[in-house]
Design a protein around this motif. Structure first.
Motif, PDB file in Angstrom:
ATOM      1  N   THR A 139      -6.606  11.176  -6.419  1.00  0.00           N
ATOM      2  CA  THR A 139      -6.268  10.180  -5.662  1.00  0.00           C
ATOM      3  C   THR A 139      -6.502  10.410  -4.083  1.00  0.00           C
ATOM      4  O   THR A 139      -6.720  11.547  -3.636  1.00  0.00           O
ATOM      5  N   THR A 140      -6.261   9.283  -3.091  1.00  0.00           N
ATOM      6  CA  THR A 140      -6.510   9.464  -1.735  1.00  0.00           C
ATOM      7  C   THR A 140      -5.250   9.825  -1.070  1.00  0.00           C
ATOM      8  O   THR A 140      -4.378   9.123  -1.196  1.00  0.00           O
ATOM      9  N   ASN A 141      -5.289  10.810  -0.231  1.00  0.00           N
ATOM     10  CA  ASN A 141      -4.134  11.503   0.504  1.00  0.00           C
ATOM     11  C   ASN A 141      -3.913  10.737   1.557  1.00  0.00           C
ATOM     12  O   ASN A 141      -2.569   9.908   1.497  1.00  0.00           O
ATOM     13  N   LYS A 142      -4.527  10.480   2.451  1.00  0.00           N
ATOM     14  CA  LYS A 142      -4.478   9.601   3.751  1.00  0.00           C
ATOM     15  C   LYS A 142      -4.181   8.095   3.199  1.00  0.00           C
ATOM     16  O   LYS A 142      -3.862   7.419   3.967  1.00  0.00           O
ATOM     17  N   GLY A 143      -4.925   7.883   2.019  1.00  0.00           N
ATOM     18  CA  GLY A 143      -4.885   6.466   1.683  1.00  0.00           C
ATOM     19  C   GLY A 143      -3.508   6.044   0.797  1.00  0.00           C
ATOM     20  O   GLY A 143      -3.571   5.047   0.179  1.00  0.00           O
ATOM     21  N   GLY A 144      -2.688   7.091   0.715  1.00  0.00           N
ATOM     22  CA  GLY A 144      -1.394   6.800   0.296  1.00  0.00           C
ATOM     23  C   GLY A 144      -1.393   6.931  -1.133  1.00  0.00           C
ATOM     24  O   GLY A 144      -0.693   6.055  -2.041  1.00  0.00           O
ATOM     25  N   GLY A 145      -2.324   7.886  -1.948  1.00  0.00           N
ATOM     26  CA  GLY A 145      -2.147   8.111  -3.343  1.00  0.00           C
ATOM     27  C   GLY A 145      -2.804   7.089  -3.985  1.00  0.00           C
ATOM     28  O   GLY A 145      -2.473   6.861  -4.969  1.00  0.00           O
ATOM     29  N   ALA A 146      -3.838   6.248  -3.499  1.00  0.00           N
ATOM     30  CA  ALA A 146      -4.437   5.339  -3.996  1.00  0.00           C
ATOM     31  C   ALA A 146      -5.603   5.937  -5.353  1.00  0.00           C
ATOM     32  O   ALA A 146      -6.039   7.021  -5.065  1.00  0.00           O
ATOM     33  N   CYS A 147      -5.777   5.031  -6.255  1.00  0.00           N
ATOM     34  CA  CYS A 147      -6.605   5.498  -7.248  1.00  0.00           C
ATOM     35  C   CYS A 147      -7.828   4.701  -7.312  1.00  0.00           C
ATOM     36  O   CYS A 147      -7.857   3.379  -7.367  1.00  0.00           O
ATOM     37  N   TYR A 148      -9.130   5.497  -7.592  1.00  0.00           N
ATOM     38  CA  TYR A 148     -10.478   4.597  -7.863  1.00  0.00           C
ATOM     39  C   TYR A 148     -10.284   3.824  -8.986  1.00  0.00           C
ATOM     40  O   TYR A 148      -9.611   4.429  -9.994  1.00  0.00           O
ATOM     41  N   ASP A 149     -10.945   2.756  -9.024  1.00  0.00           N
ATOM     42  CA  ASP A 149     -11.304   2.077 -10.369  1.00  0.00           C
ATOM     43  C   ASP A 149     -12.470   2.957 -11.070  1.00  0.00           C
ATOM     44  O   ASP A 149     -13.550   3.206 -10.153  1.00  0.00           O
ATOM     45  N   PHE A 150     -12.309   3.414 -12.041  1.00  0.00           N
ATOM     46  CA  PHE A 150     -13.256   4.266 -12.678  1.00  0.00           C
ATOM     47  C   PHE A 150     -14.672   3.628 -12.578  1.00  0.00           C
ATOM     48  O   PHE A 150     -15.762   4.216 -12.744  1.00  0.00           O
ATOM     49  N   GLU A 151     -14.495   2.297 -12.988  1.00  0.00           N
ATOM     50  CA  GLU A 151     -16.008   1.588 -12.895  1.00  0.00           C
ATOM     51  C   GLU A 151     -16.605   1.774 -11.548  1.00  0.00           C
ATOM     52  O   GLU A 151     -18.087   1.747 -11.644  1.00  0.00           O
ATOM     53  N   GLU A 152     -16.007   1.745 -10.720  1.00  0.00           N
ATOM     54  CA  GLU A 152     -16.612   1.761  -9.304  1.00  0.00           C
ATOM     55  C   GLU A 152     -17.236   3.119  -9.005  1.00  0.00           C
ATOM     56  O   GLU A 152     -18.268   3.439  -8.541  1.00  0.00           O
ATOM     57  N   ILE A 153     -16.367   4.274  -9.757  1.00  0.00           N
ATOM     58  CA  ILE A 153     -17.004   5.398  -9.731  1.00  0.00           C
ATOM     59  C   ILE A 153     -18.220   5.753 -10.428  1.00  0.00           C
ATOM     60  O   ILE A 153     -19.239   6.332  -9.975  1.00  0.00           O
TER      61      ILE A 153
END
Length: 340
Positions: A139-153
């Motif tokens: 997850t993103t630290n500075k983004g507040g623990g946001a999770c990528y959509d795996f399809e975008e990865i």
């Protein structure tokens, strides 16, 4: 009762983890003869379906080694402007690898395949740095623990393959993302060339991160770790903490996520709180209105021995973790409910 929510790195080994550590079989890891380290590396490589893994003392060293493996001096990597490898690793990208960063303005620390495509420098235009690597953080630290959509990865991976770019994941809190979204580690292993995973955040081990990846990159990893000063001896005692954490502390992260959401819900009801960012995992980022009420809120937190992080630019951060108990949670919620 002190409640420390500045970071999930503040956890201490549980009594059961300590007992497991003290009973670990150890050897000299520089000679690759530490059985506990070898077991941890095998375990994580198997989890992700990757060729091999290597234990590092810190997450920053793990990421920096990966960047060094993928790049040559004068080249450039692409990352979000919030990326840990750029903001919180002491300028190591330039110092260790002689590489520049092209920073993109994503959403909560997450970039898209189209953004990556547009950011790649033309390889035949020798006036600009050669783009050779894309780094994501999940997850993103500075983004507040946001999770990528795996399809975008997967879409970003296609762009990397089309342009011959390396693909590295800073997965310091990847365990949180996989628990939150019920994801399989092997899915990540199929997409990324290298992945760093941390044992000392949500998993609660006292130290250590692991770099896992394809063999063509991992063949270079042990040499780079040595150059960066990361060779360790009887470190199996610490690796054993990671093994124990893998066995006992992954699924319980859902509790941290739920408590973070409950705190965020309560913060939204307080007049001095102007905004609470979306909460995906164990990080809560919020802002307070300027003025005397903000000062009183912060003073009362200190009086109650409740500690959180000031991220600057008006942002405050709460991170739930293994040592944040139900008793702590009830006390913090009660404070928020009573604050006028």
């Amino acid at each position: 009762m002190k409640i420390d929510l500045r970071s999930d790195t503040l956890t201490k080994p549980t009594p059961e983890m300590l007992e497991f550590m003290m009973n670990a079989e150890v050897g000299d890891d520089v000679y690759k003869e530490d059985p506990s380290v070898n077991e941890l590396e095998r375990r994580i490589a198997t989890m992700f379906g990757m060729d091999s893994a290597l234990y590092f003392p810190t997450g920053s060293m793990t990421n920096q080694a990966a960047i060094k493996i993928h790049t040559q001096p004068g080249e450039q990597l692409i990352a979000d402007a919030y990326a840990h490898v750029y903001n919180y690793e002491g300028g190591g990208v330039s110092f260790n690898s002689g590489v520049s960063c092209k920073l993109l303005s994503g959403h909560r620390g997450m970039i898209t395949a189209s953004q990556v495509e547009e950011a790649i420098n033309p390889p035949d235009f020798y006036h600009s740095p050669l783009t050779t690597l894309v780094c994501l953080e999940n997850t993103t630290n500075k983004g507040g623990g946001a999770c990528y959509d795996f399809e975008e990865i997967k879409n970003i991976k296609k762009v990397c393959d089309q342009h011959g770019l390396g693909f590295h994941l800073d997965g310091a809190r990847l365990w949180n993302a996989m628990v939150a979204n019920n994801e399989d580690p092997k899915s990540y292993g199929e997409v990324f060339d290298t992945i760093s995973v941390c044992l000392s955040k949500g998993l609660g081990a006292p130290m250590g991160s692991v770099l896992v990846g394809k063999q063509q990159f991992m063949d270079k990893a042990i040499r780079v770790r040595k150059i960066l000063g990361g060779g360790m001896r009887q470190v199996g005692y610490m690796a054993a903490a990671g093994i124990y954490a893998l066995n006992h502390h992954i699924d319980r992260m859902a509790i941290d996520h739920q408590r973070a959401k409950e705190l965020g819900s309560q913060l939204e009801k307080i007049a001095v709180v102007t905004s609470v960012e979306p909460i995906d995992t164990n990080i809560v980022i919020f802002k307070l209105a300027e003025g005397p009420l903000k000062q009183r809120f912060m003073e009362e937190l200190t009086e109650k021995q409740i500690f959180i992080s000031d991220m600057g630019q008006g942002k405050l951060r709460i991170v739930t973790h293994l040592d944040y108990s139900e008793a702590h949670h009830e006390r913090f919620l009660a404070f928020l409910q009573k604050f006028k």
